[in-house]
Motif scaffolding. Sequence first.
Motif, PDB file in Angstrom:
ATOM      1  N   VAL A 132      -3.350  17.776  -8.109  1.00  0.00           N
ATOM      2  CA  VAL A 132      -2.674  17.464  -8.011  1.00  0.00           C
ATOM      3  C   VAL A 132      -2.860  16.279  -8.865  1.00  0.00           C
ATOM      4  N   ILE A 133      -4.376  16.729 -10.193  1.00  0.00           N
ATOM      5  CA  ILE A 133      -4.726  15.963 -11.814  1.00  0.00           C
ATOM      6  C   ILE A 133      -3.057  15.996 -11.993  1.00  0.00           C
ATOM      7  N   GLU A 134      -2.933  17.136 -12.016  1.00  0.00           N
ATOM      8  CA  GLU A 134      -1.570  17.469 -12.990  1.00  0.00           C
ATOM      9  C   GLU A 134      -0.900  16.422 -12.988  1.00  0.00           C
ATOM     10  N   VAL A 135      -0.147  15.980 -11.433  1.00  0.00           N
ATOM     11  CA  VAL A 135       0.423  15.211 -10.992  1.00  0.00           C
ATOM     12  C   VAL A 135       0.135  13.855 -11.290  1.00  0.00           C
ATOM     13  N   VAL A 136      -1.052  13.320 -10.900  1.00  0.00           N
ATOM     14  CA  VAL A 136      -1.187  11.972 -11.747  1.00  0.00           C
ATOM     15  C   VAL A 136      -0.963  12.243 -13.584  1.00  0.00           C
ATOM     16  N   SER A 137      -1.491  13.420 -13.660  1.00  0.00           N
ATOM     17  CA  SER A 137      -0.571  12.867 -15.665  1.00  0.00           C
ATOM     18  C   SER A 137       0.373  13.184 -16.056  1.00  0.00           C
ATOM     19  N   VAL A 138       1.354  12.874 -14.453  1.00  0.00           N
ATOM     20  CA  VAL A 138       2.893  13.041 -15.302  1.00  0.00           C
ATOM     21  C   VAL A 138       2.912  11.429 -14.592  1.00  0.00           C
ATOM     22  N   LEU A 139       2.655  11.085 -13.938  1.00  0.00           N
ATOM     23  CA  LEU A 139       2.708  10.021 -13.671  1.00  0.00           C
ATOM     24  C   LEU A 139       1.828   8.560 -13.955  1.00  0.00           C
ATOM     25  N   ARG A 140       0.920   9.060 -14.695  1.00  0.00           N
ATOM     26  CA  ARG A 140       0.394   8.700 -15.983  1.00  0.00           C
ATOM     27  C   ARG A 140       1.237   8.222 -17.413  1.00  0.00           C
ATOM     28  N   GLU A 141       2.241   8.701 -17.557  1.00  0.00           N
ATOM     29  CA  GLU A 141       2.601   9.348 -18.671  1.00  0.00           C
ATOM     30  C   GLU A 141       4.091   8.808 -18.637  1.00  0.00           C
ATOM     31  N   ALA A 142       4.429   8.510 -17.340  1.00  0.00           N
ATOM     32  CA  ALA A 142       5.777   7.451 -17.208  1.00  0.00           C
ATOM     33  C   ALA A 142       5.300   6.356 -17.277  1.00  0.00           C
ATOM     34  N   GLY A 143       4.192   5.911 -17.121  1.00  0.00           N
ATOM     35  CA  GLY A 143       4.160   4.495 -17.431  1.00  0.00           C
ATOM     36  C   GLY A 143       3.457   3.981 -15.668  1.00  0.00           C
ATOM     37  N   ALA A 144       2.991   4.721 -14.740  1.00  0.00           N
ATOM     38  CA  ALA A 144       2.667   4.622 -13.691  1.00  0.00           C
ATOM     39  C   ALA A 144       1.769   3.867 -13.887  1.00  0.00           C
ATOM     40  N   GLU A 145       1.142   3.138 -12.607  1.00  0.00           N
ATOM     41  CA  GLU A 145      -0.128   2.834 -12.284  1.00  0.00           C
ATOM     42  C   GLU A 145      -0.953   3.390 -10.654  1.00  0.00           C
ATOM     43  N   VAL A 146      -1.608   4.894 -11.215  1.00  0.00           N
ATOM     44  CA  VAL A 146      -1.711   5.367 -10.473  1.00  0.00           C
ATOM     45  C   VAL A 146      -3.898   5.362  -9.925  1.00  0.00           C
ATOM     46  N   LEU A 147      -3.594   4.220  -8.401  1.00  0.00           N
ATOM     47  CA  LEU A 147      -4.613   3.725  -8.330  1.00  0.00           C
ATOM     48  C   LEU A 147      -4.814   4.491  -7.390  1.00  0.00           C
ATOM     49  N   GLY A 148      -4.688   6.112  -6.848  1.00  0.00           N
ATOM     50  CA  GLY A 148      -5.556   7.181  -6.258  1.00  0.00           C
ATOM     51  C   GLY A 148      -4.673   8.443  -5.876  1.00  0.00           C
ATOM     52  N   VAL A 149      -5.449   8.994  -4.970  1.00  0.00           N
ATOM     53  CA  VAL A 149      -5.438  10.296  -4.395  1.00  0.00           C
ATOM     54  C   VAL A 149      -5.747   9.897  -2.396  1.00  0.00           C
TER      55      VAL A 149
END
Length: 215
Positions: A132-149
């Motif tokens: 799940v951390i890897e998924v969050v990292s991919v989303l952050r790299e794409a410019g998303a603001e990840v609020l959480g899981v």
Amino acid sequence: MGNISQVIAKDLLKIKAVFFRPEEPFTWASGIKSPVYCDNRLTLTAPEVRSDVENALAETIRREYPDAEVLMGTSTAGIAHAAITGHIMGLPMGYVRSGSKDHGRQNQIEGRLEKGQKVVVVEDLISTGGSVIEVVSVLREAGAEVLGVVSIFTYGMQKGLDRLAAANVKNVSLTNFDVIARMAAEEKYIKEEDIARLIAFRDNPSDESWIGGSK
């Protein structure tokens, strides 16, 4: 959240999505002996349980992440939950592949995601937290603001807690290992004395001294 965590725990036990077998441990791919087997995909084929889970996920997102704009499921277990929960909430959803496609547009993120959008990741199970951390990292790299899981179940293993904290990732689970162990004893799936063995496993999965602990 206490009542919801108990309801979900009972649901998962009833359909054997989380199944305890302390006397005959399962063997994980890593070789670790485990008293528990988890397959939350089984919730998808149990309509009543599925309804409890998806409504609880929606309720949790509304409470913990009220600014959520997009739901992103983990591949593959989180995809259906993100889709159903997104439908309940009227939110767009997509999912993150484990790797980029080798054809077409070579996407790793499927579905439309704009830079700056506030995203909640939907996962079925958290153990060590790596995927799940890897998924969050991919989303952050794409410019998303990840609020959480938001996830259905977490072991609460220290390694997972530490990794999530280090990556600055918030996770809220519907139920957890401690609750489900207590419910398993109350519902007579396991013996009362097995709870301590289960917690010993959770606290140190590589130590097999809990096996045969009740003999």
